[in-house]
Design a protein around this motif. Sequence first.
Motif, PDB file in Angstrom:
ATOM      1  N   CYS A   1       0.837  -1.204   0.000  1.00  0.00           N
ATOM      2  CA  CYS A   1       0.000   0.000   0.000  1.00  0.00           C
ATOM      3  C   CYS A   1       0.872   1.255   0.000  1.00  0.00           C
ATOM      4  O   CYS A   1       0.546   2.248  -0.655  1.00  0.00           O
ATOM      5  N   ASN A   2       1.960   1.213   0.723  1.00  0.00           N
ATOM      6  CA  ASN A   2       2.851   2.379   0.765  1.00  0.00           C
ATOM      7  C   ASN A   2       3.449   2.672  -0.596  1.00  0.00           C
ATOM      8  O   ASN A   2       3.464   3.822  -1.050  1.00  0.00           O
ATOM      9  N   ILE A   3       3.967   1.656  -1.264  1.00  0.00           N
ATOM     10  CA  ILE A   3       4.646   1.904  -2.536  1.00  0.00           C
ATOM     11  C   ILE A   3       3.662   2.219  -3.655  1.00  0.00           C
ATOM     12  O   ILE A   3       4.072   2.706  -4.714  1.00  0.00           O
ATOM     13  N   SER A   4       2.377   1.954  -3.441  1.00  0.00           N
ATOM     14  CA  SER A   4       1.375   2.325  -4.440  1.00  0.00           C
ATOM     15  C   SER A   4       0.814   3.712  -4.190  1.00  0.00           C
ATOM     16  O   SER A   4      -0.044   4.170  -4.958  1.00  0.00           O
TER      17      SER A   4
ATOM     18  N   PHE B   1       6.733  -2.292  -9.378  1.00  0.00           N
ATOM     19  CA  PHE B   1       7.196  -1.257  -8.476  1.00  0.00           C
ATOM     20  C   PHE B   1       8.703  -1.389  -8.262  1.00  0.00           C
ATOM     21  O   PHE B   1       9.248  -2.491  -8.209  1.00  0.00           O
ATOM     22  N   GLY B   2       9.365  -0.282  -8.130  1.00  0.00           N
ATOM     23  CA  GLY B   2      10.789  -0.309  -7.847  1.00  0.00           C
ATOM     24  C   GLY B   2      11.634  -0.302  -9.105  1.00  0.00           C
ATOM     25  O   GLY B   2      11.197   0.072 -10.200  1.00  0.00           O
TER      26      GLY B   2
ATOM     27  N   SER C   1       6.503   5.721  -6.102  1.00  0.00           N
ATOM     28  CA  SER C   1       5.505   6.648  -5.548  1.00  0.00           C
ATOM     29  C   SER C   1       6.163   7.729  -4.710  1.00  0.00           C
ATOM     30  O   SER C   1       5.456   8.526  -4.084  1.00  0.00           O
ATOM     31  N   CYS C   2       7.488   7.768  -4.692  1.00  0.00           N
ATOM     32  CA  CYS C   2       8.194   8.715  -3.824  1.00  0.00           C
ATOM     33  C   CYS C   2       7.988  10.148  -4.313  1.00  0.00           C
ATOM     34  O   CYS C   2       7.929  10.410  -5.510  1.00  0.00           O
ATOM     35  N   LYS C   3       7.942  11.062  -3.360  1.00  0.00           N
ATOM     36  CA  LYS C   3       7.733  12.472  -3.669  1.00  0.00           C
ATOM     37  C   LYS C   3       9.078  13.153  -3.866  1.00  0.00           C
ATOM     38  O   LYS C   3      10.142  12.570  -3.658  1.00  0.00           O
ATOM     39  N   ASP C   4       9.014  14.420  -4.262  1.00  0.00           N
ATOM     40  CA  ASP C   4      10.234  15.213  -4.369  1.00  0.00           C
ATOM     41  C   ASP C   4      10.897  15.288  -3.002  1.00  0.00           C
ATOM     42  O   ASP C   4      10.238  15.464  -1.972  1.00  0.00           O
ATOM     43  N   GLY C   5      12.227  15.152  -2.987  1.00  0.00           N
ATOM     44  CA  GLY C   5      12.954  15.163  -1.726  1.00  0.00           C
ATOM     45  C   GLY C   5      13.067  13.796  -1.085  1.00  0.00           C
ATOM     46  O   GLY C   5      13.548  13.680   0.040  1.00  0.00           O
TER      47      GLY C   5
END
Length: 889
Positions: free
Chosen positions: A266-269, A459-460, A482-486
């Motif tokens: 769920c986190n990586i999505s 993913f990944g 799904s990572c944001k900027d930073g």
Amino acid sequence: MKRLSRPGERFKKTPINSRQGTKITEQATQAKRKKASLFSLLHLLLRQAVLRQFFVVVSICFCFRSAVAVGEEVTAVKFQQEGVPRKDTLLRYLGDFPGMTAITICFRLNLRQYRDIDIILSYAVPEEPNELVIAFVHGTQTILVQYCGSVGENLTYPVPLRQWIPVCVVLDLRARFVELLFEDRVERFGLRDSNNTCHGLRGGGNLVLGQDQDAYNGGFSNVRRDFEAVNVEFEQFQEEDYCLAEWNNILIFPEPRTFEEAIHFCNISGGAITVPTSEEANQLIFNKTTRYAEFCNIGYVDSFWLGVKGIVTSQTWNHYITGKVLQYTNFVLEETSVKEPFTCMSFVGNKNAIANQHGGWSVTDCRYLRCPICQQEKVFLLKARGLCKESHFDRQYFLTHDKGWITFTGIYYSTITRYFPSPCENGDTRAYDFWQLSRPDKPSVKATLQTDSPYDYPFGRHTWTVENDVCGRTNVTILITSCKDGQFSCNDGSCVDIEHRCNLEIDCRDESDEMDCEFLTLDQSYNSDNPPPRTNASSPVSVKLSLDIYAIRSIDVGEFRFTCDVEVTTEWFDSRLQFRHLNNASTLNSLNRKERQPWTPKLELLGDGRTTSDVTARRGSLNIRRYAGPLEDNDEEAQESEVFLGSENSLLQVQKFTVATSCQFGLEKFPFDTQKCSMIIKLSDITKNYVRLVADADSVVFSGRRGMLQYQLVQEKIIEKDMGDYSMVEVQLYLENLSTFYITSTYVPTLIIVVIGYLVFFFPINNFNERIMVGLTGLLVEATFFSQVNSSIPNTAYMKLVDIWMVFCILILFQVVVSVVIIHYFRDMKTWPVHTNLAVVNSVKRPGGEEERRRNTSQQVNKLCQIITPLSIAVFLVVYIILATTTQN
């Protein structure tokens, strides 16, 4: 191959005049005509969204001003059911269109995908194909209102994906304004047509929804009631379905996993495991999960995870992220105590369960396998990194369901779909095969990812096999994150703060944040022998130098030499370099392990008079100091990698030495002397025209113990100098003699002896033997002190202050001895006869008057010595103290 995913509906890129569908609710199109009654454009529809199907809802009502009762149905029009862009999918108004000076157009929009420009409405007349155009421009995040062909207003309003948005555009060419209602905002703008050349829209034209007209009446046919409908499908919608403004997407991964694995997926999505907060939300989740019961069938009806975690100590059920105690629960059984390992909660999402258990919650072991229910509160876009700028594939994707399976849909054209193989001849079928990245409008352009497990998702970071993309590479590493900027994307798709990248601490589960930690990679063309380029011919490259003196190990006055431990730090900028993933702490940005090193300044350490020093290198390091922020992120790189310019972030070289060097001691004022010892740091191998050492007053510090056995450091300075064609700095150390030792061990004892010698003038005058013995003993002791002091300090050809003191003490005691002899001479020596026969001496009778005069004279001389001796000592002490305290040049 059999693809158990969505059927064949896919999008293809279209030219600007064939935009794909979106969902729109046409609210009303009203027109005012000069000297005419109000004209209503009934059914206004949209076009252009990007899912396999997109809708235009035709209705006279608005959600914000409804003319339809709640619960009634409105008509939806689906554009491009097959997903392929085409010019013959549209709605064209069939009624008469009059000339107007003002028009109001309202609609609801639900963009399923973006295009460079999404044409909502196009009105053309024979004289001008762009008499009126309303469109959304994704690149600039604006709403375009173009009228009279050439005049246009770009109003900044970003349009979200997959969410119903109410829009009203009021264009008044007589009052010269355009008014926009977007969601719940209403703003008015003055028209930019300063020449006031457009006074109204011409009538008798052709109104088309969903396409841009390149010419008047562009050849569309198939008349159908009020609108011409070409290749569209009508569907009935409940009004409340399209009036919901919130995005509340529920994703179910149809593979059973443990609770920890479910959290990870769920986190990586881009979502979180759902937790119902009301009976309505619980029922909504049940309705969703029943469609996936067959995929998640593990022999239990509670086949799904909820984001609930039990706390054994407090016996409460809390939200697994916030930790807040739940206010709503729906337990199937009365037993709800929290016991390890039954601290997780599963959800009954199977219609085959008993009716009163539908949507029920069950206490479950966290190690059991269940399907995760992930909830996204907004449209969450995943990023695809590693593609070249010209790639045909999209760079952003959102997750959708397709017949029970998760599909990655690009915001423009691409899709990533799971494919399964056909059964083999022996009847065996593997449960997994590959994921394919494709474009429906370019079937030959695709990328394939082989999987090792049916539980694997793209993913990944993975290596894809690419066919026919313009990048020209066959094997491409693509990161879907799904990572944001930073943030930094671990290889498995999880996210950590990018500041944790290469900081010597493992933050990713797969340890990928500490892999490939090369802060600097030198090009083959980089020459480490050449210094950094100058900004201009008259300005040499500055190398800032600072010095930290840890300790002065020894001062050998006799050998005119001192030894110290120093740390020399040089800092400079090299515009030829670029650095990566720098930490704020420069010690973590080490280049010591690199085989190829960048250019570094070479230093030479000299002593007083520029004599050669004995230098022993203890350690050294080359680091990067971060000053400025990174460049804009480059998504052509598979992993997030902050890139820093060498012109804005410096190289930092730290070298620790033990230096034994000469010092020209001046001992004239010993032991009240202050010595200045110099150490020269010279830049060798490169002249000052190209590179120059720079140091300010704060560039030298002493961090050791200032007080030593004989001297203490009272001041340190650093001065920029030149040595011919080379730049250098001179470090000056001012050492003050610790004279307290000599005062207590030499000056006080010798002064006491002088005082004792002086006291003989207060002995009885006739006690010559005692007086002379005290004086001679003091003289001998002073001479001994003098010899000892001279053996412990350097021998010099000139007199030192301590020598002057010792000589003075000896002279004073010598004067005492001489004075005692003279006094005795005046008193007794003149009465001695020429013959030494004691009998004769004793028989001589001395006249009383002469004896009295000699006694008085001796007493007067003794009295004079009592006065003159301390006065001479006092005068000497004053002069001596003045000499000792005068600053030494």
